[in-house]
Design an enzyme around this catalytic site. Structure first.
Site, mmCIF file in Angstrom:
data_model
loop_
_atom_site.group_PDB
_atom_site.id
_atom_site.type_symbol
_atom_site.label_atom_id
_atom_site.label_comp_id
_atom_site.label_asym_id
_atom_site.label_seq_id
_atom_site.Cartn_x
_atom_site.Cartn_y
_atom_site.Cartn_z
ATOM 1 C CG ASP A 28 58.534 50.141 76.244
ATOM 2 O OD1 ASP A 28 59.123 49.829 75.201
ATOM 3 O OD2 ASP A 28 57.628 49.458 76.754
ATOM 4 N N GLY A 29 59.141 52.362 73.824
ATOM 5 C CA GLY A 29 58.330 52.872 72.729
ATOM 6 C C GLY A 29 59.096 53.368 71.527
ATOM 7 N NE ARG A 32 55.359 50.076 71.808
ATOM 8 C CZ ARG A 32 54.969 50.363 73.043
ATOM 9 N NH1 ARG A 32 53.699 50.649 73.275
ATOM 10 N NH2 ARG A 32 55.837 50.386 74.032
ATOM 11 C CG HIS A 45 66.407 51.986 69.045
ATOM 12 N ND1 HIS A 45 65.767 51.769 70.249
ATOM 13 C CD2 HIS A 45 66.206 50.872 68.292
ATOM 14 C CE1 HIS A 45 65.202 50.566 70.230
ATOM 15 N NE2 HIS A 45 65.448 50.013 69.056
ATOM 16 N NE ARG A 79 64.153 44.770 72.351
ATOM 17 C CZ ARG A 79 63.789 46.041 72.491
ATOM 18 N NH1 ARG A 79 64.320 46.969 71.702
ATOM 19 N NH2 ARG A 79 62.899 46.393 73.397
ATOM 20 C CG LEU A 139 71.625 64.475 86.790
ATOM 21 C CD1 LEU A 139 70.461 64.243 87.751
ATOM 22 C CD2 LEU A 139 71.088 64.792 85.395
ATOM 23 N NE ARG A 192 57.546 49.450 80.258
ATOM 24 C CZ ARG A 192 57.984 48.215 80.199
ATOM 25 N NH1 ARG A 192 58.196 47.535 81.305
ATOM 26 N NH2 ARG A 192 58.221 47.637 79.034
ATOM 27 C CB ILE A 199 59.154 47.144 87.345
ATOM 28 C CG1 ILE A 199 59.046 45.794 88.048
ATOM 29 C CG2 ILE A 199 58.231 48.159 87.983
ATOM 30 C CD1 ILE A 199 59.446 45.856 89.507
#
Length: 257
Positions: A28-29, A32, A45, A79, A139, A192, A199
């Site tokens: 998130d963010g 901003r 992004h 959005r 991974l 987060r 969540i």
């Protein structure tokens, strides 16, 4: 029906150690971050993709076996249409350019969510990436795209009932193999970024006993050092899984003896 390969935290105490086996992140963010830099949201992004690369590398170096990233929720379609279109373009470019790098570094790619809504090109790139990296062991990187925790539980239930129409009562061990991430252990550590403390419909079933870590740091600024801070916090947690502290102490003494 095959059983899930990993223990359910509500059925038995799963394996756990100083390094979380599975880290799940809500990234998130980005918007901003871009606003603070006086840039359009899509720039945030794009910068966020760089943080994804850093997170994958850092997790692999630290021995994390599973990394799950919430890239696009089932609610994100709300959005602005222009932003959604740009996100789809970015997703397409990332799948086109990053999969070979993942493969070279021994990373297996999985994408979970209701993929039917994506354009055929994206679905084909996902299929190709998953097939190319299927045997990699270092991974497992899971991208949750058009994913929602409630969707996951509902689709698992529906799949189970289609296979067993006479069922009148469902047990956890029957439902769990149909969940989107039945191939992975439940997350040990949930992170987060961006300061929000919720969540947001992410892995509702799987986060039952995860350790939650919230940081004010925006996702484009989340780096290996920030991951280490989260892991340090994780190591301070007493993971009881319903037991008492006294029971844990007794168990540790028995292990030493």
């Amino acid at each position: 029906m095959s059983k899930p390969p990993h223990a359910s935290s509500t059925q038995q105490v799963p394996e756990h150690g100083d390094v979380p086996r599975h880290v799940a992140i809500i990234m998130d963010g980005n918007g901003r971050w871009a606003k603070r830099q006086h840039l359009p949201r899509i720039a945030g992004h794009r910068r966020g993709v760089e943080s994804v690369r850093a997170a994958v590398a850092a997790c692999a170096e630290r021995g994390v076996q599973y990394l799950t990233l919430f890239a696009f929720s089932s609610e994100n379609w709300r959005r602005p249409a222009e932003e959604v279109a740009l996100l789809m373009q970015l997703f397409t470019m990332a799948l086109s350019s990053e999969v070979d790098k993942l493969h070279r570094n021994g990373v297996r790619l999985k994408v979970v969510g209701d993929l039917a809504r994506f354009e055929p090109k994206i679905r084909n790139l996902i299929e190709q990436g998953e097939r190319l990296t299927a045997e990699n062991k270092r991974l497992t990187l899971t991208i949750a795209a058009n994913y929602g925790g409630r969707w996951d539980i509902l689709q698992a239930t529906n799949r189970l009932l289609r296979e067993n129409p006479a069922l009148v009562e469902i047990r956890e061990e029957q439902l769990a193999p149909h969940l989107a991430m039945s191939y992975a252990p439940e997350p040990d550590l949930f992170i987060r970024t961006g300061g929000e403390q919720r969540i947001s419909n992410f892995l509702l079933w799987q986060l039952a006993y995860s350790e939650l870590y919230f940081t004010e740091r925006l996702w484009p600024d989340f780096d290996a050092a920030a991951l280490d801070e989260a892991i340090v916090s994780y190591r301070t947690r007493e993971r009881r899984f319903g037991r008492t502290s006294e029971q844990l102490a007794q168990s540790r003494r028995a292990e030493v003896a």
